[in-house]
Design a protein around this motif. Structure first.
Motif, PDB file in Angstrom:
ATOM      1  N   LEU A  44       0.406  -1.331   0.366  1.00  0.00           N
ATOM      2  CA  LEU A  44      -0.412   0.198   0.253  1.00  0.00           C
ATOM      3  C   LEU A  44       0.825   1.216  -0.299  1.00  0.00           C
ATOM      4  N   SER A  45       0.089   2.195  -0.611  1.00  0.00           N
ATOM      5  CA  SER A  45       1.158   3.236  -0.381  1.00  0.00           C
ATOM      6  C   SER A  45       0.700   3.905   0.647  1.00  0.00           C
ATOM      7  N   PRO A  46       2.555   5.108   1.386  1.00  0.00           N
ATOM      8  CA  PRO A  46       2.283   5.663   2.429  1.00  0.00           C
ATOM      9  C   PRO A  46       1.363   6.255   3.200  1.00  0.00           C
ATOM     10  N   GLU A  47      -0.040   7.148   1.899  1.00  0.00           N
ATOM     11  CA  GLU A  47      -0.944   7.699   2.450  1.00  0.00           C
ATOM     12  C   GLU A  47      -2.404   6.801   3.125  1.00  0.00           C
ATOM     13  N   HIS A  48      -2.015   5.547   2.868  1.00  0.00           N
ATOM     14  CA  HIS A  48      -3.451   4.963   3.111  1.00  0.00           C
ATOM     15  C   HIS A  48      -2.904   4.386   4.850  1.00  0.00           C
ATOM     16  N   ASP A  49      -1.607   4.719   5.951  1.00  0.00           N
ATOM     17  CA  ASP A  49      -1.532   3.896   6.991  1.00  0.00           C
ATOM     18  C   ASP A  49      -1.634   5.374   7.688  1.00  0.00           C
ATOM     19  N   GLN A  50      -2.161   6.216   6.831  1.00  0.00           N
ATOM     20  CA  GLN A  50      -2.921   8.320   7.602  1.00  0.00           C
ATOM     21  C   GLN A  50      -4.714   7.422   8.255  1.00  0.00           C
ATOM     22  N   PRO A  51      -4.645   7.791   9.508  1.00  0.00           N
ATOM     23  CA  PRO A  51      -6.167   6.960   9.693  1.00  0.00           C
ATOM     24  C   PRO A  51      -7.044   7.987   9.193  1.00  0.00           C
ATOM     25  N   MET A  52      -8.240   7.281   8.987  1.00  0.00           N
ATOM     26  CA  MET A  52      -9.205   8.228   7.942  1.00  0.00           C
ATOM     27  C   MET A  52      -9.594   9.334   8.814  1.00  0.00           C
ATOM     28  N   GLY A  53      -9.594  10.582   7.614  1.00  0.00           N
ATOM     29  CA  GLY A  53     -10.410  11.862   8.804  1.00  0.00           C
ATOM     30  C   GLY A  53      -8.503  12.560   8.333  1.00  0.00           C
ATOM     31  N   THR A  54      -7.839  12.058   8.434  1.00  0.00           N
ATOM     32  CA  THR A  54      -6.760  13.164   8.013  1.00  0.00           C
ATOM     33  C   THR A  54      -6.201  13.141   6.778  1.00  0.00           C
ATOM     34  N   TRP A  55      -6.605  12.970   5.384  1.00  0.00           N
ATOM     35  CA  TRP A  55      -5.545  13.076   4.438  1.00  0.00           C
ATOM     36  C   TRP A  55      -6.599  14.652   4.861  1.00  0.00           C
ATOM     37  N   SER A  56      -4.953  14.945   4.100  1.00  0.00           N
ATOM     38  CA  SER A  56      -5.670  17.342   3.298  1.00  0.00           C
ATOM     39  C   SER A  56      -6.491  16.766   2.295  1.00  0.00           C
TER      40      SER A  56
END
Length: 498
Positions: A44-56
Motif C-alpha cells: 500500500l502507498s504510505p498515504e493509506h497508513d494515515q488514519p481516516m479523517g487525516t488526509w489533506s
C-alpha cells in the motif's frame, strides 16, 4: 487421425499436466509465478497508513481526480462539488468549515439528518458484532423477522409479504418480477415524468429522459400521461371532469394494449424528482377500480416519499380507501444511513409465492446489519411522532413557498405536501428556461452559485427547485432555510432577465 481421439488425448494430457504441475507449479509456469509473486508482495502507498479523517484537501482532491467517477452528472462535475467532512443535525460542513443547511435531505433520503439516534447506532453495531452477514436463502435471523413484522403492522390492510433489497431500483425490479410472475402477464404501465430507478427494468419503467440512457429498448413498458400534464390542460373542465378524463385515457390504453397482457400499473404515489406532483382527488381510487376490473396489480412506488415525507407514513395514504397490491420504499427506511429498501405485497400475492419462487434476488437482500438500522430507525420515527412533527411544520413550509413564489417573478407556480415542496421556474415570456434532459442553463448556473454561497446544499433539477429538508428540522431552521433561498432566488430573477 481421428479428431475425436485427438481431442480426448489432448484433454487427458492436459489433465496430467495440471495434476503433475500442481505440486511445484511456480517452477513449471514462470509467467504465473511472476503474477502470483507480484500479488504476494503488494504494498500500500504510505498515504493509506494515515488514519481516516487525516488526509489533506489536496490528497482527497488528487485521488478524486484520478479515480472517482460521477453517475447522473458528467465526470467533470466532481471538481466543483463541495468536499464534505461531517454533518450535525440538519447541517453539513465542508473542508473549509463552511456550513450548509441540507435543503433537500440530499436525494430526499437523509430524513433524520446527521445526528443519528443512539438506538440506531447501537443496534447497527450490535448486529455487525453478532452477525454481520447472512445470505437470505441460507438462513433466517431475528432482525429479519422483527423488521418484517414491524412493517406489516404499520402498513394498512393485508400488506404483509416482505422482501428487503438494497436500493429503490432493486425494490422496483422485485415488484415488476413479482407482478409478472403472479399474473402471468408482462406489460407494465407507468407515468411520464416519473422515476423508478437506474437498472434495466426500473430504468425502462422511468418516464423521463433517464430511460434513454439505456437505449429505451427493454420491451413491456407502456407510458401514460399523469393527470396533471406538463404542457396542456382540458380547458373549461372542472377538476372532477379532468380526473375522470385522465382515468378514461388510462382505461383506453389498457383496452388497446390488451388487458390480458398488462401485469401492473406502477405509479409514484407522489412524483418526486419530476416536481412533487400529487394526483388529484379521486384519481388513485379510480386506478384501484380499473386494476380490480381487469385483474391488474396496482403498485405504489414510495421510494422517495415513504416513511413520513408527505405527512403520512406513506404517500398513497392521502387517497382514502386505496390499498395497493405492492408497495416499494427505500431512502427513508434507514434515513439513508445504510442501503436498504423494501418490497411489500398483499397476502394473496405472498401466498402465491409460498409454492413458487419469486424469481428475483440478490446477495445483499435482507442484509442483517442494514435491517437492524432500519428497524430502529422506523421505531424512532413512530415513537417520536416524527410524522406529527411533519404535519405541524407543513403549513409553515407551504406559507413560505407561497411567499417566495409571490415575491420572485421567476417562479411560475409551486406545489407542497408535508415537508415536500417544489417551485417551477419560467422565463419572462412564460416558457421553460430548461427541460430536465437539456444541459444546465446559464441562469441556473448563477443560481446554484448563489444557492451554495448562501449556505444551502441540495438536489438541483431545473426547472424544478425542490424543498425537502430533513424531517427533524425545527421551525427556526426551516425559516432560516427559506431566507437563504430567498436571497438566491433574487440572483435567478436577474439571470433570467426579470
Amino acid at each position: 487421425m481421428n479428431p475425436k481421439l485427438s481431442t480426448a488425448a489432448m484433454q487427458q494430457a492436459t489433465r496430467r499436466t495440471i495434476v503433475k504441475g500442481s505440486q511445484h507449479w511456480p517452477h513449471k509456469s514462470p509467467a504465473l509465478s511472476r503474477v502470483m509473486d507480484n500479488q504476494s508482495h503488494l504494498k500500500l502507498s504510505p498515504e493509506h497508513d494515515q488514519p481516516m479523517g487525516t488526509w489533506s484537501t489536496e490528497q482527497i482532491r488528487n485521488a478524486t481526480s484520478q479515480s472517482v467517477m460521477m453517475t447522473w452528472a458528467p465526470g467533470k462535475a466532481k471538481h466543483n462539488t463541495p468536499l464534505i467532512t461531517h454533518g450535525e443535525g440538519v447541517y453539513l460542513y465542508d473542508d473549509q468549515g463552511k456550513q450548509y443547511l441540507d435543503w433537500t435531505s440530499q436525494a430526499v433520503c437523509s430524513n433524520v439528518g446527521y445526528t443519528l439516534p443512539e438506538s440506531v447506532l447501537q443496534a447497527t453495531l450490535q448486529q455487525m458484532t453478532q452477525l454481520p452477514f447472512l445470505y437470505g436463502g441460507l438462513g433466517l435471523c431475528e432482525t429479519r423477522a422483527r423488521l418484517s413484522q414491524l412493517i406489516a403492522e404499520i402498513l394498512p390492510g393485508d400488506l404483509q409479504g416482505m422482501v428487503f433489497p438494497s436500493s429503490g431500483s432493486e425494490a422496483n425490479e422485485a415488484a415488476i418480477m413479482m407482478a409478472r410472475r403472479y399474473t402471468g402477464k408482462y406489460k407494465v404501465i407507468n407515468w411520464y415524468r416519473s422515476y423508478h430507478g437506474g437498472t434495466a427494468n426500473s430504468q425502462q419503467a422511468t418516464g423521463d429522459f433517464r430511460r434513454w440512457y439505456g437505449g429505451d429498448h427493454v420491451p413491456g413498458f407502456v407510458k401514460a400521461f399523469h393527470p396533471n400534464p406538463l404542457f396542456w390542460d382540458l380547458a373549461g373542465a372542472t377538476p372532477e371532469e379532468r380526473t375522470q378524463m385522465a382515468l378514461n385515457m388510462l382505461e383506453e390504453q389498457i383496452l388497446n394494449e390488451g388487458p390480458d397482457t398488462v401485469a401492473m400499473v406502477q405509479f409514484e404515489s407522489v412524483i418526486g424528482g419530476g416536481g412533487v406532483i400529487v394526483p388529484p382527488p379521486g384519481y388513485m381510487q379510480g386506478v384501484r377500480a380499473i386494476c380490480d376490473k381487469y385483474n391488474i396489480v396496482m403498485h405504489c412506488d414510495e421510494v422517495m416519499v415513504g416513511f413520513g415525507r408527505t405527512g403520512k407514513l406513506f404517500g398513497f395514504q392521502h387517497n382514502e380507501g386505496v390499498i395497493p397490491d405492492i408497495v416499494t420504499a427505500a431512502k427513508g427506511i434507514t434515513a439513508a444511513a445504510l442501503p436498504l429498501s423494501m418490497t411489500a405485497c398483499r397476502k394473496h400475492i405472498m401466498e402465491y409465492f409460498e409454492d413458487n419462487p419469486l424469481g428475483w434476488g440478490s446477495t445483499y437482500q435482507a442484509h442483517p446489519v442494514a435491517m437492524a438500522c432500519a428497524y430502529e430507525n422506523v421505531k424512532y420515527l413512530i415513537q417520536n411522532d416524527i410524522i406529527g412533527h411533519v404535519q405541524r411544520l407543513a403549513p409553515i413550509l407551504e406559507d413560505n413557498t407561497r411567499r417566495l413564489a409571490e415575491h420572485h417573478p421567476c417562479i411560475k407556480q409551486y406545489r407542497c405536501i408535508g415537508l415536500f415542496g417544489c417551485f417551477d421556474v419560467a422565463n419572462p415570456d412564460g416558457s421553460n428556461p430548461q427541460l430536465q434532459h437539456t444541459a444546465i442553463d446559464k441562469a441556473f448556473v448563477e443560481y446554484k452559485k448563489a444557492y451554495t454561497a448562501n449556505g444551502l446544499i441540495g438536489l438541483m433539477r431545473p426547472p424544478h427547485l425542490h424543498v425537502a429538508p430533513p424531517l427533524v428540522i425545527t421551525e427556526d431552521e426551516l425559516l432560516d432555510g427559506f431566507e437563504r433561498q430567498d436571497k438566491a432566488l433574487y440572483v435567478l430573477d436577474d439571470a433570467l432577465g426579470y
